[in-house]
Design a protein around this motif. Structure first.
Motif, PDB file in Angstrom:
ATOM      1  N   GLU A 150       0.828  -1.192   0.000  1.00 23.05           N
ATOM      2  CA  GLU A 150       0.000   0.000   0.000  1.00 23.05           C
ATOM      3  C   GLU A 150       0.873   1.256   0.000  1.00 23.05           C
ATOM      4  N   PHE A 151       0.231   2.406  -0.127  1.00 23.10           N
ATOM      5  CA  PHE A 151       0.970   3.662  -0.077  1.00 23.10           C
ATOM      6  C   PHE A 151       1.712   3.772   1.248  1.00 23.10           C
ATOM      7  N   GLY A 152       2.970   4.110   1.160  1.00 20.21           N
ATOM      8  CA  GLY A 152       3.785   4.283   2.349  1.00 20.21           C
ATOM      9  C   GLY A 152       4.494   3.028   2.827  1.00 20.21           C
ATOM     10  N   GLU A 153       4.192   1.869   2.243  1.00 17.90           N
ATOM     11  CA  GLU A 153       4.845   0.626   2.665  1.00 17.90           C
ATOM     12  C   GLU A 153       6.142   0.433   1.882  1.00 17.90           C
ATOM     13  N   LEU A 154       7.107   1.276   2.197  1.00 18.00           N
ATOM     14  CA  LEU A 154       8.345   1.311   1.434  1.00 18.00           C
ATOM     15  C   LEU A 154       9.125   0.008   1.520  1.00 18.00           C
ATOM     16  N   SER A 155       9.059  -0.665   2.674  1.00 16.80           N
ATOM     17  CA  SER A 155       9.821  -1.903   2.825  1.00 16.80           C
ATOM     18  C   SER A 155       9.320  -2.989   1.879  1.00 16.80           C
ATOM     19  N   LYS A 156       8.031  -2.979   1.554  1.00 19.22           N
ATOM     20  CA  LYS A 156       7.487  -3.935   0.586  1.00 19.22           C
ATOM     21  C   LYS A 156       7.821  -3.531  -0.849  1.00 19.22           C
ATOM     22  N   GLN A 157       7.844  -2.234  -1.089  1.00 20.49           N
ATOM     23  CA  GLN A 157       8.037  -1.741  -2.448  1.00 20.49           C
ATOM     24  C   GLN A 157       9.502  -1.785  -2.893  1.00 20.49           C
ATOM     25  N   LYS A 158      10.388  -1.592  -1.946  1.00 18.18           N
ATOM     26  CA  LYS A 158      11.814  -1.463  -2.284  1.00 18.18           C
ATOM     27  C   LYS A 158      12.369  -2.639  -3.077  1.00 18.18           C
ATOM     28  N   PRO A 159      12.053  -3.904  -2.728  1.00 20.16           N
ATOM     29  CA  PRO A 159      12.605  -5.027  -3.509  1.00 20.16           C
ATOM     30  C   PRO A 159      12.202  -4.998  -4.981  1.00 20.16           C
ATOM     31  N   TYR A 160      11.013  -4.501  -5.273  1.00 20.22           N
ATOM     32  CA  TYR A 160      10.573  -4.452  -6.666  1.00 20.22           C
ATOM     33  C   TYR A 160      11.348  -3.413  -7.458  1.00 20.22           C
ATOM     34  N   HIS A 161      11.653  -2.288  -6.821  1.00 19.51           N
ATOM     35  CA  HIS A 161      12.462  -1.275  -7.505  1.00 19.51           C
ATOM     36  C   HIS A 161      13.897  -1.763  -7.685  1.00 19.51           C
ATOM     37  N   THR A 162      14.407  -2.459  -6.687  1.00 18.47           N
ATOM     38  CA  THR A 162      15.748  -3.032  -6.831  1.00 18.47           C
ATOM     39  C   THR A 162      15.773  -4.022  -7.996  1.00 18.47           C
ATOM     40  N   GLN A 163      14.745  -4.847  -8.073  1.00 20.85           N
ATOM     41  CA  GLN A 163      14.648  -5.860  -9.136  1.00 20.85           C
ATOM     42  C   GLN A 163      14.634  -5.214 -10.527  1.00 20.85           C
ATOM     43  N   THR A 164      13.778  -4.217 -10.706  1.00 17.54           N
ATOM     44  CA  THR A 164      13.656  -3.609 -12.035  1.00 17.54           C
ATOM     45  C   THR A 164      14.889  -2.780 -12.392  1.00 17.54           C
ATOM     46  N   GLN A 165      15.481  -2.146 -11.394  1.00 22.72           N
ATOM     47  CA  GLN A 165      16.678  -1.354 -11.678  1.00 22.72           C
ATOM     48  C   GLN A 165      17.891  -2.228 -11.965  1.00 22.72           C
ATOM     49  N   GLU A 166      17.919  -3.414 -11.374  1.00 22.99           N
ATOM     50  CA  GLU A 166      18.963  -4.377 -11.731  1.00 22.99           C
ATOM     51  C   GLU A 166      18.774  -4.850 -13.171  1.00 22.99           C
ATOM     52  N   SER A 167      17.508  -5.054 -13.560  1.00 16.52           N
ATOM     53  CA  SER A 167      17.231  -5.459 -14.937  1.00 16.52           C
ATOM     54  C   SER A 167      17.641  -4.364 -15.914  1.00 16.52           C
ATOM     55  N   LEU A 168      17.361  -3.127 -15.550  1.00 20.17           N
ATOM     56  CA  LEU A 168      17.755  -2.009 -16.413  1.00 20.17           C
ATOM     57  C   LEU A 168      19.272  -1.886 -16.466  1.00 20.17           C
ATOM     58  N   ARG A 169      19.933  -2.125 -15.343  1.00 17.27           N
ATOM     59  CA  ARG A 169      21.411  -2.080 -15.344  1.00 17.27           C
ATOM     60  C   ARG A 169      21.959  -3.094 -16.352  1.00 17.27           C
ATOM     61  N   ALA A 170      21.396  -4.298 -16.354  1.00 15.13           N
ATOM     62  CA  ALA A 170      21.851  -5.334 -17.283  1.00 15.13           C
ATOM     63  C   ALA A 170      21.572  -4.920 -18.732  1.00 15.13           C
ATOM     64  N   TRP A 171      20.415  -4.291 -18.952  1.00 17.44           N
ATOM     65  CA  TRP A 171      20.067  -3.835 -20.303  1.00 17.44           C
ATOM     66  C   TRP A 171      21.037  -2.760 -20.782  1.00 17.44           C
ATOM     67  N   VAL A 172      21.345  -1.817 -19.909  1.00 17.35           N
ATOM     68  CA  VAL A 172      22.293  -0.763 -20.272  1.00 17.35           C
ATOM     69  C   VAL A 172      23.680  -1.357 -20.536  1.00 17.35           C
ATOM     70  N   ALA A 173      24.106  -2.291 -19.683  1.00 15.51           N
ATOM     71  CA  ALA A 173      25.428  -2.910 -19.845  1.00 15.51           C
ATOM     72  C   ALA A 173      25.531  -3.668 -21.164  1.00 15.51           C
ATOM     73  N   THR A 174      24.430  -4.262 -21.593  1.00 11.61           N
ATOM     74  CA  THR A 174      24.425  -5.014 -22.847  1.00 11.61           C
ATOM     75  C   THR A 174      24.411  -4.094 -24.057  1.00 11.61           C
ATOM     76  N   ASN A 175      23.590  -3.059 -23.996  1.00 12.39           N
ATOM     77  CA  ASN A 175      23.406  -2.196 -25.162  1.00 12.39           C
ATOM     78  C   ASN A 175      24.345  -1.001 -25.202  1.00 12.39           C
ATOM     79  N   PHE A 176      24.741  -0.522 -24.032  1.00 11.88           N
ATOM     80  CA  PHE A 176      25.607   0.661 -23.951  1.00 11.88           C
ATOM     81  C   PHE A 176      26.669   0.441 -22.873  1.00 11.88           C
ATOM     82  N   PRO A 177      27.575  -0.499 -23.095  1.00  8.97           N
ATOM     83  CA  PRO A 177      28.550  -0.853 -22.052  1.00  8.97           C
ATOM     84  C   PRO A 177      29.485   0.280 -21.664  1.00  8.97           C
ATOM     85  N   GLN A 178      29.549   1.317 -22.493  1.00 11.94           N
ATOM     86  CA  GLN A 178      30.434   2.445 -22.200  1.00 11.94           C
ATOM     87  C   GLN A 178      29.842   3.403 -21.173  1.00 11.94           C
TER      88      GLN A 178
END
Length: 202
Positions: A150-178
């Motif tokens: 729910e709104f304000g439940e940052l401890s529940k939300q944080k793992p999902y943002h970590t997950q998606t940002q890790e996925s984006l990191r991998a995408w950037v590393a693959t497509n734009f390694p520089q």
């Protein structure tokens, strides 16, 4: 020729100011013209920070985004693209969730980011990719459902943002390694001292 052009621009600005004064006088509206000392010709023609920034479209975080980017040393001198959920579409689970919930085509989102990042590298010699997510994100809630919390439940939300940002990191590393990569999540409820700003991956 250049001087003539400058005179024309000055006359145009004077006309705009006069029109604004007439509108204000006839409607009672207060029209504000902001004066940014770093937005003149020297600034516009000067060196940028060589940064590509991806943020969410949520209006609640506009001011915080500017503050965070300023704290990082980037002050209105970066390329900026807005995408619902920021990093969401780059995670397989997140992309599938938002597509199922809304019918959007996240492949088009990823193509857009790829094309704009490529263009930023070519035109502005971008060296740094910064993504800013935020908690209490409607796109994340649509994608992950009740598990996102729910709104304000940052401890529940944080793992999902970590997950998606890790996925984006991998995408950037693959497509734009520089490119250097930085991922941040901010709290839209934290509009005063910005104490709930998280750099999740670095």
């Amino acid at each position: 020729m250049a001087n003539d052009a400058l005179v024309a621009v000055g006359a145009s600005m004077a006309t705009i100011a006069a029109v604004m004064a007439i509108i204000a006088a006839s409607t009672g509206l207060v029209l504000v013209q902001r004066d940014y000392p770093d937005c003149g010709r020297e600034f516009c023609g000067g060196a940028a920070d060589k940064v590509f920034v991806l943020t969410c479209m949520d209006y609640r975080i506009s001011n915080q985004q500017l503050d965070v980017l300023t704290d990082l040393g980037f002050r209105r001198a970066y390329d900026h693209l807005v995408l619902a959920g920021s990093s969401l579409a780059f995670d397989p689970e997140g992309a599938a969730g938002i597509e199922a919930a809304t019918g959007v085509d996240t492949e088009a989102w990823r193509t857009t980011i790829y094309n704009h990042t490529s263009l930023a590298i070519i035109l502005h010699e971008v060296e740094h990719f910064v993504v800013i997510d935020h908690f209490d994100c409607g796109a994340f809630r649509a994608a992950f459902g009740d598990a996102y919390g729910e709104f304000g439940e940052l401890s529940k939300q944080k793992p999902y943002h970590t997950q998606t940002q890790e996925s984006l990191r991998a995408w950037v590393a693959t497509n734009f390694p520089q490119l250097q990569y930085t991922a941040i999540v901010i709290d839209p409820a934290d509009c005063l001292d910005h104490s709930n700003i998280y750099n999740l991956l670095d």
